[in-house]
Design an enzyme around this catalytic site. Structure first.
Site, mmCIF file in Angstrom:
data_model
loop_
_atom_site.group_PDB
_atom_site.id
_atom_site.type_symbol
_atom_site.label_atom_id
_atom_site.label_comp_id
_atom_site.label_asym_id
_atom_site.label_seq_id
_atom_site.Cartn_x
_atom_site.Cartn_y
_atom_site.Cartn_z
ATOM 1 N N ARG A 77 41.983 44.715 31.162
ATOM 2 C CA ARG A 77 42.062 43.677 32.188
ATOM 3 C C ARG A 77 41.853 44.287 33.564
ATOM 4 O O ARG A 77 41.939 45.503 33.759
ATOM 5 C CB ARG A 77 43.416 42.975 32.138
ATOM 6 C CG ARG A 77 44.577 43.891 32.460
ATOM 7 C CD ARG A 77 45.846 43.132 32.805
ATOM 8 N NE ARG A 77 46.979 44.036 32.960
ATOM 9 C CZ ARG A 77 47.232 44.759 34.049
ATOM 10 N NH1 ARG A 77 46.397 44.712 35.087
ATOM 11 N NH2 ARG A 77 48.285 45.560 34.097
ATOM 12 N N GLY A 79 42.994 44.808 37.641
ATOM 13 C CA GLY A 79 44.273 44.991 38.319
ATOM 14 C C GLY A 79 44.897 46.349 38.080
ATOM 15 O O GLY A 79 44.307 47.237 37.463
ATOM 16 N N CYS A 181 51.667 45.881 40.543
ATOM 17 C CA CYS A 181 50.287 45.622 40.985
ATOM 18 C C CYS A 181 49.869 46.538 42.131
ATOM 19 O O CYS A 181 48.918 46.240 42.857
ATOM 20 C CB CYS A 181 50.099 44.157 41.367
ATOM 21 S SG CYS A 181 50.443 43.025 40.008
#
Length: 363
Positions: A77, A79, A181
């Site tokens: 993914r 991020g 994050c």
């Protein structure tokens, strides 16, 4: 186009099994064998690293994470580093964006809008902060602004995987293991903290599914599990570490290795099915221990959605078993560590680990 959004409420899914399920479902969607589907679920404690993850944003060593029972996975993914755990609603939309939604930014905005509308249902005003990913409560200029949901997606051939994680009632101290994050300037929060009360993630899941269908403009269809099954981890004491019965299925049944498993038949309780399958597959009777472990996974290319109830059983040293040759080609008693290395599903390994921790094996 005549589109619909199928939602599956899966409950607990081991992260590794969830990745396999996403990949199988994405392939089936790409080949037109599966509908657009939203998976709603919960993971046990796990830290995931996206394609842009920086190693220093994981604040604990591998050994420290293991001691806390937290897994670590690299993913495809987008991020940085994210935490998943109990009390967090994880959503994986497996959608075909062709032919009219082939816009990555629009898709991410649709996920954000789904979460914003879900929170609005509870009277929480949330929004976007352009310089940071996710959904936030508070403005960028507000030092108290906090992230309430993380977003990380993967798109291949316009088929989507991964998705969002909405903090409903997680242990927020677990986020201290990472820099969420990669954002150091602000913290995280949860719907329950914002509400000042405990909010049920299952309740939020229903709202989120309805809001996503609303954002996409598609009707919603809820589907349950295709199968309910049991798993029984059969162990026996041995010198050094306990031994685990590992069965190899016949080639006609997949040829992979597993512990005792089987369907729950109509009218059976999980415990009754576990006792029956243990006798049928091994020729043995043994007291069953309900491991209080229920998880979901996907099986086969379709895939089938399965909810499994796990049990453990312990037999005396030297116990042997009798196989059903129509179902299993071989059986081995393996040391615990070797068995864990051989079993292909994380949920099966968890059942073995929980059985190995039973007091009866420590006497």
């Amino acid at each position: 186009m005549d589109r619909k959004l199928v939602v599956r409420h899966l409950g607990r899914v081991e992260y590794e099994d969830g990745l396999q399920l996403m990949q199988k479902l994405a392939k089936a969607r790409d080949e037109g064998r599966a509908p657009d589907t939203l998976l709603l679920l919960e993971h046990p404690p796990v830290i995931t690293k996206g394609r842009g993850a920086k190693p220093h944003n994981v604040l604990l060593t591998d050994e420290e994470l293991k001691a806390r029972g937290v897994d670590l996975h690299e993913t495809d993914r987008g991020g940085d580093v994210t935490y998943h755990g109990p009390g967090q609603l994880v959503g994986y939309p497996i959608l075909d964006l062709k032919p009219d939604r082939q816009d990555v930014r629009r898709y991410v905005r649709d996920i954000e809008e789904t979460i914003i509308r879900t929170l609005a249902h509870y009277g929480v005003e949330a929004g976007r902060i352009p310089k940071w990913t996710g959904v936030w409560v508070g403005e960028e200029s507000d030092p108290a602004a906090a992230k309430v949901a993380a977003i990380g997606v993967h798109i291949k051939r316009w088929i989507t995987t991964h998705g969002f994680a909405l903090n409903v009632i997680p242990d927020l101290t677990h986020f201290d293991m990472i820099v969420p994050c990669g954002i150091t300037e602000r913290g995280v929060t949860s719907l329950s903290r914002l509400q000042g009360r405990l909010v049920d993630p299952d309740e939020v899941a229903k709202v989120a599914a309805a809001r996503m269908a609303e954002v996409l403009g598609w009707p919603l269809e809820e589907r349950g599990f295709d199968l309910e099954t049991i798993a029984v981890a059969l162990l026996r004491p041995a010198a050094g570490e306990p031994e685990v019965l590992v069965l190899r299925r016949t080639e006609a049944r997949g040829g992979f290795e597993q512990i005792v498993t089987g369907r729950i038949e109509a009218g059976e309780t999980p415990a009754e099915a576990a006792a029956r399958e243990l006798t049928e597959e091994t020729g043995r009777n043994a007291p069953l221990h309900d491991l209080r472990y229920v998880h979901a996974f996907g099986f086969g290319d379709e895939p089938l959605f399965i909810r499994e109830h796990a049990f453990g059983a312990v037999v005396p040293p030297g116990t042997e078993v009798r196989l059903d040759p129509g179902e299993h080609a071989a059986a081995e008693w393996l040391p615990l560590s070797a068995a864990l290395a051989r079993l292909p599903f994380a949920g099966l390994r968890k059942a073995v680990e929980r059985t190995a921790a039973l007091p009866v094996l420590r006497r």
